[in-house]
Each structure stands twice: as structure tokens, then as C-alpha cells.
Design a protein around this motif. Structure first.
Motif, PDB file in Angstrom:
ATOM      1  N   VAL A   7      -5.907  -8.287  14.450  1.00  0.00           N
ATOM      2  CA  VAL A   7      -6.816  -9.349  14.015  1.00  0.00           C
ATOM      3  C   VAL A   7      -6.424  -9.823  12.619  1.00  0.00           C
ATOM      4  O   VAL A   7      -6.413  -9.050  11.656  1.00  0.00           O
ATOM      5  CB  VAL A   7      -8.275  -8.851  14.015  1.00  0.00           C
ATOM      6  N   GLY A   8      -6.077 -11.083  12.504  1.00  0.00           N
ATOM      7  CA  GLY A   8      -5.731 -11.660  11.211  1.00  0.00           C
ATOM      8  C   GLY A   8      -4.271 -11.530  10.833  1.00  0.00           C
ATOM      9  O   GLY A   8      -3.881 -11.938   9.743  1.00  0.00           O
ATOM     10  N   VAL A   9      -3.448 -10.974  11.715  1.00  0.00           N
ATOM     11  CA  VAL A   9      -2.027 -10.763  11.413  1.00  0.00           C
ATOM     12  C   VAL A   9      -1.188 -11.625  12.360  1.00  0.00           C
ATOM     13  O   VAL A   9      -1.282 -11.495  13.577  1.00  0.00           O
ATOM     14  CB  VAL A   9      -1.634  -9.278  11.556  1.00  0.00           C
ATOM     15  N   ASP A  10      -0.371 -12.502  11.794  1.00  0.00           N
ATOM     16  CA  ASP A  10       0.443 -13.411  12.611  1.00  0.00           C
ATOM     17  C   ASP A  10       1.730 -12.772  13.094  1.00  0.00           C
ATOM     18  O   ASP A  10       2.160 -13.015  14.220  1.00  0.00           O
ATOM     19  CB  ASP A  10       0.788 -14.670  11.799  1.00  0.00           C
ATOM     20  N   PHE A  11       2.364 -11.974  12.225  1.00  0.00           N
ATOM     21  CA  PHE A  11       3.672 -11.418  12.550  1.00  0.00           C
ATOM     22  C   PHE A  11       3.692  -9.930  12.237  1.00  0.00           C
ATOM     23  O   PHE A  11       3.229  -9.502  11.172  1.00  0.00           O
ATOM     24  CB  PHE A  11       4.782 -12.122  11.756  1.00  0.00           C
ATOM     25  N   LYS A  12       4.244  -9.152  13.159  1.00  0.00           N
ATOM     26  CA  LYS A  12       4.368  -7.712  13.002  1.00  0.00           C
ATOM     27  C   LYS A  12       5.823  -7.364  12.738  1.00  0.00           C
ATOM     28  O   LYS A  12       6.704  -7.701  13.529  1.00  0.00           O
ATOM     29  CB  LYS A  12       3.874  -6.998  14.265  1.00  0.00           C
ATOM     30  N   HIS A  13       6.074  -6.670  11.615  1.00  0.00           N
ATOM     31  CA  HIS A  13       7.424  -6.262  11.236  1.00  0.00           C
ATOM     32  C   HIS A  13       7.485  -4.738  11.225  1.00  0.00           C
ATOM     33  O   HIS A  13       6.666  -4.085  10.586  1.00  0.00           O
ATOM     34  CB  HIS A  13       7.789  -6.815   9.859  1.00  0.00           C
ATOM     35  N   ALA A  14       8.461  -4.189  11.920  1.00  0.00           N
ATOM     36  CA  ALA A  14       8.547  -2.737  12.076  1.00  0.00           C
ATOM     37  C   ALA A  14       8.735  -2.054  10.729  1.00  0.00           C
ATOM     38  O   ALA A  14       9.405  -2.568   9.834  1.00  0.00           O
ATOM     39  CB  ALA A  14       9.700  -2.384  13.005  1.00  0.00           C
ATOM     40  N   GLY A  15       8.146  -0.863  10.610  1.00  0.00           N
ATOM     41  CA  GLY A  15       8.292  -0.084   9.388  1.00  0.00           C
ATOM     42  C   GLY A  15       7.854   1.338   9.610  1.00  0.00           C
ATOM     43  O   GLY A  15       6.999   1.854   8.889  1.00  0.00           O
ATOM     44  N   ALA A  16       8.443   2.010  10.595  1.00  0.00           N
ATOM     45  CA  ALA A  16       8.048   3.375  10.915  1.00  0.00           C
ATOM     46  C   ALA A  16       8.438   4.353   9.823  1.00  0.00           C
ATOM     47  O   ALA A  16       7.858   5.439   9.715  1.00  0.00           O
ATOM     48  CB  ALA A  16       8.675   3.807  12.242  1.00  0.00           C
ATOM     49  N   THR A  17       9.424   3.991   9.004  1.00  0.00           N
ATOM     50  CA  THR A  17       9.835   4.795   7.861  1.00  0.00           C
ATOM     51  C   THR A  17       9.725   3.952   6.601  1.00  0.00           C
ATOM     52  O   THR A  17       9.678   2.716   6.660  1.00  0.00           O
ATOM     53  CB  THR A  17      11.282   5.283   8.013  1.00  0.00           C
ATOM     54  N   ARG A  21      -8.378  20.034  19.688  1.00  0.00           N
ATOM     55  CA  ARG A  21      -9.037  20.458  18.446  1.00  0.00           C
ATOM     56  C   ARG A  21      -8.279  19.878  17.266  1.00  0.00           C
ATOM     57  O   ARG A  21      -7.156  19.371  17.425  1.00  0.00           O
ATOM     58  CB  ARG A  21      -9.112  21.978  18.355  1.00  0.00           C
ATOM     59  N   PRO A  22      -8.857  19.940  16.084  1.00  0.00           N
ATOM     60  CA  PRO A  22      -8.122  19.471  14.907  1.00  0.00           C
ATOM     61  C   PRO A  22      -6.861  20.300  14.700  1.00  0.00           C
ATOM     62  O   PRO A  22      -6.881  21.528  14.850  1.00  0.00           O
ATOM     63  CB  PRO A  22      -9.121  19.675  13.763  1.00  0.00           C
ATOM     64  N   PHE A  23      -5.767  19.638  14.353  1.00  0.00           N
ATOM     65  CA  PHE A  23      -4.502  20.350  14.190  1.00  0.00           C
ATOM     66  C   PHE A  23      -3.564  19.521  13.333  1.00  0.00           C
ATOM     67  O   PHE A  23      -3.611  18.288  13.353  1.00  0.00           O
ATOM     68  CB  PHE A  23      -3.836  20.583  15.556  1.00  0.00           C
ATOM     69  N   SER A  24      -2.701  20.190  12.601  1.00  0.00           N
ATOM     70  CA  SER A  24      -1.621  19.505  11.897  1.00  0.00           C
ATOM     71  C   SER A  24      -0.674  18.896  12.909  1.00  0.00           C
ATOM     72  O   SER A  24      -0.296  19.541  13.897  1.00  0.00           O
ATOM     73  CB  SER A  24      -0.862  20.491  11.000  1.00  0.00           C
ATOM     74  N   GLY A  25      -0.254  17.677  12.653  1.00  0.00           N
ATOM     75  CA  GLY A  25       0.585  16.974  13.613  1.00  0.00           C
ATOM     76  C   GLY A  25       1.953  17.582  13.819  1.00  0.00           C
ATOM     77  O   GLY A  25       2.573  17.370  14.872  1.00  0.00           O
ATOM     78  N   THR A  26       2.471  18.317  12.849  1.00  0.00           N
ATOM     79  CA  THR A  26       3.753  18.998  13.031  1.00  0.00           C
ATOM     80  C   THR A  26       3.551  20.387  13.623  1.00  0.00           C
ATOM     81  O   THR A  26       4.283  20.808  14.515  1.00  0.00           O
ATOM     82  CB  THR A  26       4.502  19.095  11.698  1.00  0.00           C
ATOM     83  N   GLN A  53       2.108  10.325   5.717  1.00  0.00           N
ATOM     84  CA  GLN A  53       2.398  10.898   7.027  1.00  0.00           C
ATOM     85  C   GLN A  53       3.439  12.010   6.979  1.00  0.00           C
ATOM     86  O   GLN A  53       3.290  13.043   7.645  1.00  0.00           O
ATOM     87  CB  GLN A  53       2.878   9.780   7.953  1.00  0.00           C
ATOM     88  N   VAL A  54       4.500  11.814   6.210  1.00  0.00           N
ATOM     89  CA  VAL A  54       5.609  12.768   6.227  1.00  0.00           C
ATOM     90  C   VAL A  54       5.424  13.881   5.193  1.00  0.00           C
ATOM     91  O   VAL A  54       5.646  15.057   5.489  1.00  0.00           O
ATOM     92  CB  VAL A  54       6.949  12.039   5.999  1.00  0.00           C
ATOM     93  N   TYR A  55       5.009  13.514   3.975  1.00  0.00           N
ATOM     94  CA  TYR A  55       4.970  14.490   2.891  1.00  0.00           C
ATOM     95  C   TYR A  55       3.567  14.900   2.467  1.00  0.00           C
ATOM     96  O   TYR A  55       3.317  16.062   2.161  1.00  0.00           O
ATOM     97  CB  TYR A  55       5.742  13.943   1.683  1.00  0.00           C
ATOM     98  N   GLY A  56       2.644  13.940   2.437  1.00  0.00           N
ATOM     99  CA  GLY A  56       1.317  14.240   1.912  1.00  0.00           C
ATOM    100  C   GLY A  56       0.582  15.284   2.720  1.00  0.00           C
ATOM    101  O   GLY A  56       0.047  16.261   2.171  1.00  0.00           O
ATOM    102  N   VAL A 113       0.852  -1.183   0.000  1.00  0.00           N
ATOM    103  CA  VAL A 113       0.000   0.000   0.000  1.00  0.00           C
ATOM    104  C   VAL A 113       0.892   1.238   0.000  1.00  0.00           C
ATOM    105  O   VAL A 113       1.584   1.521   0.986  1.00  0.00           O
ATOM    106  CB  VAL A 113      -0.933   0.020   1.225  1.00  0.00           C
ATOM    107  N   MET A 114       0.894   1.939  -1.119  1.00  0.00           N
ATOM    108  CA  MET A 114       1.596   3.216  -1.221  1.00  0.00           C
ATOM    109  C   MET A 114       0.637   4.276  -0.663  1.00  0.00           C
ATOM    110  O   MET A 114      -0.222   4.794  -1.363  1.00  0.00           O
ATOM    111  CB  MET A 114       1.980   3.502  -2.666  1.00  0.00           C
ATOM    112  N   ASP A 115       0.799   4.554   0.610  1.00  0.00           N
ATOM    113  CA  ASP A 115      -0.199   5.308   1.359  1.00  0.00           C
ATOM    114  C   ASP A 115      -0.517   6.651   0.698  1.00  0.00           C
ATOM    115  O   ASP A 115       0.380   7.427   0.369  1.00  0.00           O
ATOM    116  CB  ASP A 115       0.314   5.538   2.787  1.00  0.00           C
ATOM    117  N   ALA A 116      -1.812   6.879   0.491  1.00  0.00           N
ATOM    118  CA  ALA A 116      -2.341   8.170   0.014  1.00  0.00           C
ATOM    119  C   ALA A 116      -2.084   8.456  -1.454  1.00  0.00           C
ATOM    120  O   ALA A 116      -2.286   9.593  -1.895  1.00  0.00           O
ATOM    121  CB  ALA A 116      -1.813   9.319   0.877  1.00  0.00           C
ATOM    122  N   CYS A 117      -1.666   7.473  -2.236  1.00  0.00           N
ATOM    123  CA  CYS A 117      -1.371   7.706  -3.654  1.00  0.00           C
ATOM    124  C   CYS A 117      -2.631   7.542  -4.506  1.00  0.00           C
ATOM    125  O   CYS A 117      -2.729   6.644  -5.363  1.00  0.00           O
ATOM    126  CB  CYS A 117      -0.265   6.776  -4.123  1.00  0.00           C
TER     127      CYS A 117
END
Length: 383
Positions: A244-254, A125-130, A283-286, A9-13
Motif C-alpha cells: 500500500v502506497g509503494v509504486d516500485f519494489k526493489h530487491a534488498g535481501a542483504t 513456539r517462540p524461537f530464534s530463527g537460526t 536480522q543478521v547481527y542484532g 532505515v538502519m534497522d534496529a539502530c
């Protein structure tokens, strides 16, 4: 059972406004098309060969001569969330939108959060995360009040400086908040946002965690598990499905971490599903409408796709898609209600177009790996 499938999933594309986009304030949105126009054209050779420019006209990406299966996918339910977008890819369709809080969280919710966490809060309130760190970070340091904020999405976010609240303490607070946000307040995600630094130079740490509401129905991930296949989630996949439905979690913060994990799994994994979220385009650019950063993130994804294509075996399915848009020309910095691109390659695939619901991805993965369908779930396999 030895077949593998990889869904990235190329997030937000997003690739164009859905028919009801105007109801979300997103009429005319088209993330990749408008991004390409703003940077003078995209240069993505691997994605071009697969047919990204065959889905919709995109500056710099002419239609491919021999594309993979390509098209546009749409949600069956409401919303423009990462949570619901990923759910729908795996056959879970929400019946109603997840709750949002354009005026902040109401007093009764705030009281319940204070009681459950033992914390005091600011912002609300709603706010930009940065931008929220610049606006409230110094106040947070002075008072100890944890920054609570939301967005146009169904999220409750808690931001705390690590010198005020350690990451484990912030995670515990988010778990307590998740327990509060149920029923009519069953927000899609409670998100921990640890940060560090000095006033004027605050910066997020990579310790973000998402605490999602469980999917409101059975998914193709669970169907895969029932068939004996293992599901590997890279990045925030595990969190978006509340495990739910996921056996293994692999890190990918970036993206770099997510790409590295995916490459390693393609090298070593014998069978099962590799389900990947590459988050930085969202998250970072969009959300910042940073078109140059977004473009560079796509270049890095394209390079990874080229490597992954060279690693595919004769029993592999590779799907590239998205969950929503985040159009850089929109008058806001939130997600946009858009179609998701579909690029799918497997041995013997043809150059046909396939348009359909997001759930077609999950249906195709189940048929590819398990050799069967799940008639009670939405979606039609394209394999």
C-alpha cells in the motif's frame, strides 16, 4: 515536481530506552551506545560528521562541529516491531499492539492453518530463527512437518527446506496463512523462511518474503502518490506496507543489495521518494547479539552514506533513521523499545536539534517533495 527524498532505515539502530521501555522488559536499553562500548568505540566518519554522536554520547563518535539536523524520534503507538516502526515513520499509528504468541499459536489457529495450507507443523513456539533450524531441521526433513515459530514480535514464521517444500510452495503456504491470520489474530507479518543444507549445516536462503497486515490507516506514502510522486521501496519496505502506497519494489535481501539499489536510484531517479530498509543490523547481527558483525555492518553503511552524500543534488533530502532497537546487552534477543536516531540533510539545513515523533519523517518528506502538508496525519515537518 522534480524534488527527491531518500529515507534510509538502519534497522534496529536504537539510541536509548523510551519512557515505557520497562513495560516491555527493555529498561536501560540503548543499542548504539552499548554496541560502541562492547567494541571499544565506533569508527563511522560519515555518520559522525552528520552528527550521530551529537544525538547521544556514543564512544568513538564525538559531537560534530557542524552537524546536520539531528535528534531522537519516538513512536506514538505501542510496540517495538519493524512493521509498526516503519508505519509510524510514514504517519500510521496503531491503536493497539499487534498480537503476539508467547505460548505459541493456539489449537484453533493451528487447525485453521493446517486446513488452509494442507501442511502439518512442528515447533509452534517462540524461537530464534537460526537456532530453530538446528533444533527442528532434521525432524522437518524426516517427517515433512513444516517448522512454524514466532518470537516476541508479532510474527508467524514458516521455515521449510527447499528439498521438502520449494520456495514457490512455501510462498503459497504463507499466503494461505496470511488469509487465516485476520481479526484478533491479525499478526503483523507472516514470514517465509526457506533454507537449505544438511543437518548440522543448515543455512537460510535469500528467498525470505514478508506478508504484512495492511496498515490500519492512510500514510504519507499515499499522500505522496496523490500528489503525483512515485514511491520506490528498497528491501522489505513494500512487504511491510503490504504494497500500500509503494509504486516500485526493489530487491534488498542483504545490505549490499539494498545499498546497491539505493545508489542506482540516486544515480538515475529524477524525482520521488526512495524508502530504504537496511536489514542486516537487525536480522543478521542484532538478534544474535553479534556485536562485531553489527559494527562491520555499520561501517559498510557509513561508507555508503559517504557515497550518497557526494551524489546529492540541490533538490535532495536525505534522512537516516531507525525503527526500534535490538540492544546487545539485553537479557533477550528480541527487539528493544527505543528511540530512533534522526539525521537529516538538505540544501540550507542548519545544525539544530529536532526531537519528535517518528511521523515527522513522513511529514517532512511530503512537504519537501509535494510542497504541502497533510493536516489529518500526525507529524510536524522539520524541513
Amino acid at each position: 515536481m522534480t524534488r527527491r527524498a531518500t529515507v534510509v532505515v538502519m534497522d534496529a539502530c536504537g539510541v536509548g530506552a523510551l519512557p515505557d521501555a520497562a513495560a516491555y522488559g527493555d529498561a536501560g536499553s540503548n543499542t548504539l551506545v552499548h554496541l560502541a562500548e562492547q567494541v571499544g568505540g565506533l569508527r563511522l566518519p560519515a555518520l559522525r560528521r552528520l552528527g550521530l554522536g551529537s544525538i547521544v554520547p556514543i564512544m568513538g563518535l564525538p559531537p560534530a562541529q557542524e552537524p546536520a539536523v539531528h535528534g531522537r524520534l519516538h513512536p506514538l503507538g505501542p510496540g517495538k516491531e519493524s512493521t509498526t516502526g516503519h508505519w509510524e515513520l510514514m504517519g500510521v499509528v496503531p491503536r493497539q499492539p499487534l498480537p503476539t504468541y508467547p505460548d505459541g499459536f493456539p489449537p484453533d489457529v493451528m487447525r485453521a492453518l493446517e486446513d488452509a495450507t494442507g501442511l502439518r507443523f512442528c515447533c509452534n513456539r517462540p524461537f530464534s530463527g537460526t537456532e530453530v533450524l538446528d533444533a527442528y531441521g532434521e525432524h522437518h526433513l524426516e517427517t515433512g512437518e513444516v517448522i512454524i515459530y514466532t518470537s516476541a514480535d508479532s510474527v508467524l514464521q514458516l521455515a521449510a527446506h527447499v528439498d521438502v517444500l520449494s520456495e514457490p510452495e512455501l510462498y503459497a503456504a504463507c499466503e494461505a496463512a496470511r488469509a487465516v491470520m485476520t481479526g484478533e489474530n491479525a499478526v503483523g507479518r507472516v514470514i517465509a523462511r526457506p533454507f537449505e543444507g544438511e543437518p548440522g549445516a543448515f543455512r537460510r536462503r535469500e528467498g525470505r518474503r514478508d506478508y504484512s497486515v495492511p496498515p490500519p490507516g492512510r500514510s504519507y506514502l499515499e499522500e505522496l502518490q496523490a500528489s503525483g510522486a512515485q514511491v520506490h521501496g528498497v528491501g522489505k519496505i513494500h512487504d511491510l506496507f503490504a504494497g500500500v502506497g509503494v509504486d516500485f519494489k526493489h530487491a534488498g535481501a542483504t545490505n549490499a543489495a539494498g545499498i546497491s539499489q539505493t545508489t542506482g536510484l540516486l544515480r538515475d531517479l529524477e524525482s520521488g521518494l526512495i524508502f530504504v530498509n537496511l536489514v542486516e543490523t537487525d536480522q543478521v547481527y542484532g538478534h544474535r547479539h553479534d556485536v562485531q558483525g553489527f559494527q562491520q555492518a555499520l561501517v559498510e553503511i557509513d561508507s555508503a552514506v559517504a557515497e550518497w552524500l557526494s551524489m546529492l543534488r540541490g533538490d535532495d533530502l536525505l534522512v537516516l533513521t531507525a525503527d526500534h532497537g535490538v540492544d546487545p546487552t539485553a537479557p533477550h534477543t528480541d527487539h528493544t523499545r527505543e528511540y530512533a536516531p534522526l539525521l537529516a540533510i538538505w540544501p540550507g539545513n542548519d545544525a539544530r536539534r529536532h526531537d519528535g515523533p517518528l511521523a515527522d519523517v513522513g511529514a517532512s518528506v511530503l512537504r519537501w517533495i509535494a510542497g504541502r502538508d497533510a493536516a489529518e496525519l500526525p507529524g510536524e515537518p522539520f524541513v
